[in-house]
Design a protein around this motif. Structure first.
Motif, short mmCIF file in Angstrom:
data_model
loop_
_atom_site.label_atom_id
_atom_site.label_comp_id
_atom_site.label_asym_id
_atom_site.label_seq_id
_atom_site.Cartn_x
_atom_site.Cartn_y
_atom_site.Cartn_z
N UNK A 1 1.02 -1.24 -0.08
CA UNK A 1 0.05 0.05 0.13
C UNK A 1 0.98 1.23 -0.08
N UNK A 2 0.71 2.22 -0.97
CA UNK A 2 1.31 3.32 -1.16
C UNK A 2 0.42 4.55 -0.74
N UNK A 3 0.60 5.18 0.49
CA UNK A 3 -0.10 6.03 0.97
C UNK A 3 0.19 7.53 0.26
N UNK A 4 -0.57 8.23 -0.42
CA UNK A 4 -0.21 9.63 -0.88
C UNK A 4 -1.43 10.45 -0.50
N UNK A 5 -1.22 10.94 0.80
CA UNK A 5 -2.31 11.67 1.53
C UNK A 5 -1.92 13.04 1.21
N UNK A 6 -0.73 13.73 1.15
CA UNK A 6 -0.64 14.86 1.48
C UNK A 6 -0.33 15.32 2.91
N UNK A 7 0.72 16.40 2.93
CA UNK A 7 1.26 16.70 4.21
C UNK A 7 0.16 17.15 5.32
N UNK A 8 -0.91 17.76 4.90
CA UNK A 8 -1.93 17.95 5.87
C UNK A 8 -3.02 16.91 5.95
N UNK A 9 -2.82 15.59 5.69
CA UNK A 9 -3.79 14.82 5.88
C UNK A 9 -3.17 13.25 6.30
N UNK A 10 -2.23 13.26 6.14
CA UNK A 10 -1.49 12.09 6.53
C UNK A 10 -1.60 11.48 8.03
N UNK A 11 -1.40 12.69 8.96
CA UNK A 11 -1.47 12.36 10.35
C UNK A 11 -3.12 11.95 10.78
N UNK A 12 -3.89 12.53 9.87
CA UNK A 12 -5.47 12.25 10.11
C UNK A 12 -5.85 10.83 9.48
N UNK A 13 -5.59 10.53 8.28
CA UNK A 13 -6.41 9.57 7.51
C UNK A 13 -5.42 8.14 7.70
N UNK A 14 -4.03 8.24 7.83
CA UNK A 14 -3.31 7.15 7.82
C UNK A 14 -3.47 6.12 9.04
N UNK A 15 -3.68 6.81 10.06
CA UNK A 15 -3.78 5.97 11.39
C UNK A 15 -4.48 4.78 11.54
N UNK B 1 4.43 10.42 8.20
CA UNK B 1 4.09 8.93 7.89
C UNK B 1 4.80 8.09 9.02
N UNK B 2 6.12 8.49 9.43
CA UNK B 2 6.82 8.09 10.41
C UNK B 2 6.29 8.13 12.05
N UNK B 3 5.61 9.21 12.13
CA UNK B 3 4.96 9.37 13.28
C UNK B 3 3.70 8.45 13.57
N UNK B 4 2.95 8.04 12.47
CA UNK B 4 1.91 7.03 12.47
C UNK B 4 2.17 5.85 12.87
N UNK B 5 3.37 5.26 12.19
CA UNK B 5 3.83 4.00 12.53
C UNK B 5 4.36 3.82 13.68
N UNK B 6 5.26 4.88 14.26
CA UNK B 6 5.86 5.02 15.75
C UNK B 6 4.70 4.81 16.63
N UNK B 7 3.47 5.26 16.45
CA UNK B 7 2.38 5.44 17.55
C UNK B 7 1.77 4.26 17.42
N UNK B 8 1.69 3.49 16.38
CA UNK B 8 0.97 2.08 16.24
C UNK B 8 2.07 1.00 16.49
N UNK B 9 3.22 1.01 16.59
CA UNK B 9 4.34 0.22 16.44
C UNK B 9 4.43 -0.87 15.41
N UNK B 10 4.30 -0.26 14.33
CA UNK B 10 4.11 -0.81 12.75
C UNK B 10 5.51 -0.34 12.07
N UNK B 11 5.50 -1.00 11.03
CA UNK B 11 6.83 -0.82 9.97
C UNK B 11 6.57 0.20 9.20
N UNK B 12 7.29 1.34 9.09
CA UNK B 12 7.30 2.19 7.91
C UNK B 12 8.04 1.70 6.83
#
Length: 392
Positions: A258-272, A318-329
């Motif tokens: 899965x390749x997320x392409x959210x935009x800087x303004x949306x990645x922290x809200x949508x990706x988690x 993107x890294x913040x989301x994976x760090x919070x979830x304990x998943x692999x970026x």
């Protein structure tokens, strides 16, 4: 091969069906560009990324051009990607799988089927696989003969890449968007293990063509290659889970990216939610960040561009989301070149708005130049090093 009859978005309006059938038939009779065992080997490498044991770097032109396949340009992209991989690997203390948007990235989805200039409307440029950039009727009319030329130029690119990888004793894989289905279907071959699209090692389905009931998802569901899907900011967890069920029913690590392409303004809200729900389903997908496509805008000069600061912000999110979830970026998907172009703003050797016209050479979207690409690699090395420390 594998024509489902389902609706296919973003396809050219070919004016000569007989010429298209002849071009597809010639491709179907041509030797494969890559081998099934190479695709299987890449799937094994991606399985290690999905398990958190390695990383994936994917990059290259927004849209390759036939005239851009010179030894200098191909070698420049190859060297830039391998230099980036070396920097990232050192910081992360992990191996990096290197995947080029090369030897097949000749078609692009577009937001409108037509382009108007000075009261004249012509088909939009859809990449060299389909038509030409020059704004006149002959150039912009889709030409099925271009399918054969794309095949030949891809073969030339692959020959050069194989020579470069042999010289450096390294691995390098190729990929493109599976967009113009006549091309990808014609280069699909049946084997005892199943069907493979042998135009590239990995193909992906874009944000504009990922309809579950559409021809593109159906096509990639029926090939054995590792495949990827781009997920934009409107993607819901149910969308992502349905794609997993369709494309990776056996939950095979390395099969689906899965390749997320959210935009800087949306990645922290949508990706988690997407990452959390897919992870909870038991699927082991590779998660990549495309920090380019969600951060495009038009400068005052009229040039499409991207701010390097926005690209870095999306990567950090993107890294913040994976760090919070304990998943692999798992990795990064970037449009870049080994040339010193002036298409994206910022970087250590700063490109300013006034610089954009100096060397704006992209056939479609703006790319990172060599210096900006290495800037990104150093940032990724630092982010991966910190991520590794946080998980100990």
């Amino acid at each position: 091969m594998l024509d489902s009859g389902l609706p296919a978005a973003q396809q050219p309006s070919w004016p000569d069906p007989a010429a298209l059938a002849a071009a597809a038939g010639a491709l179907a009779a041509s030797p494969a560009l890559v081998l099934p065992e190479e695709c299987d080997r890449l799937r094994d490498r991606l399985a290690a990324v999905a398990r958190g044991e390695s990383l994936l770097l994917q990059g290259g032109d927004c849209a390759e051009t036939f005239d851009g396949v010179t030894q200098e340009q191909v070698t420049g992209k190859f060297r830039t990607l391998n230099q980036m991989a070396a920097v990232i690997s050192e910081g992360a203390v992990m191996p990096v799988v290197t995947l080029g948007r090369m030897a097949g990235q000749y078609a692009k989805p577009r937001s409108s089927p037509m382009e108007t200039r000075d009261d004249q409307s012509l088909p939009v440029y859809r990449g060299d696989l389909v038509n030409g950039q020059d704004f006149h009727t002959d150039s912009r009319t889709p030409d099925a003969a271009r399918l054969g030329r794309a095949y030949r130029v891809s073969a030339t690119t692959l020959n050069l890449l194989r020579a470069l990888t042999a010289r450096q004793n390294t691995e390098f894989w190729t990929s493109h968007e599976a967009l113009v289905l006549e091309y990808d279907r014609a280069l699909t071959r049946g084997t005892p293990s199943g069907a493979y699209n042998l135009s590239a090692h990995l193909v992906w389905v874009g944000e504009r063509t990922r309809q579950l009931d559409g021809a593109h998802i159906d096509f990639v569901s029926r090939i054995r290659n590792p495949v990827a899907v781009k997920l934009g900011p409107t993607t819901t967890p149910d969308d992502a889970l349905a794609l997993v069920d369709r494309l990776d029913p056996d939950r095979e690590p390395g099969r689906l990216t899965f390749i997320s392409r959210m935009g800087a303004g949306a990645v922290r809200d949508v990706l988690p939610d997407l990452v959390a729900k897919v992870t909870a389903s038991g699927a082991q997908v590779v998660w990549m960040c495309d920090p380019m496509h969600g951060n495009t805008f038009s400068a005052a000069s009229g040039h499409k561009t991207r701010r390097f600061a926005d690209i870095l912000d999306e990567v950090r999110g993107f890294f913040e989301v994976h760090a919070a979830l304990g998943t692999h970026p798992g990795g990064i998907h970037a449009e870049l070149t080994g040339e010193h172009v002036t298409e994206c703003l910022g970087g250590t050797y700063e490109v300013t708005p006034a610089d954009l016209p100096i060397r704006y050479e992209s056939a479609c979207d703006p790319r990172l130049n060599r210096s900006q690409s290495l800037d990104l690699a150093w940032e990724l090395a630092d982010l991966y090093a910190k991520h590794q420390l946080s998980r100990r």
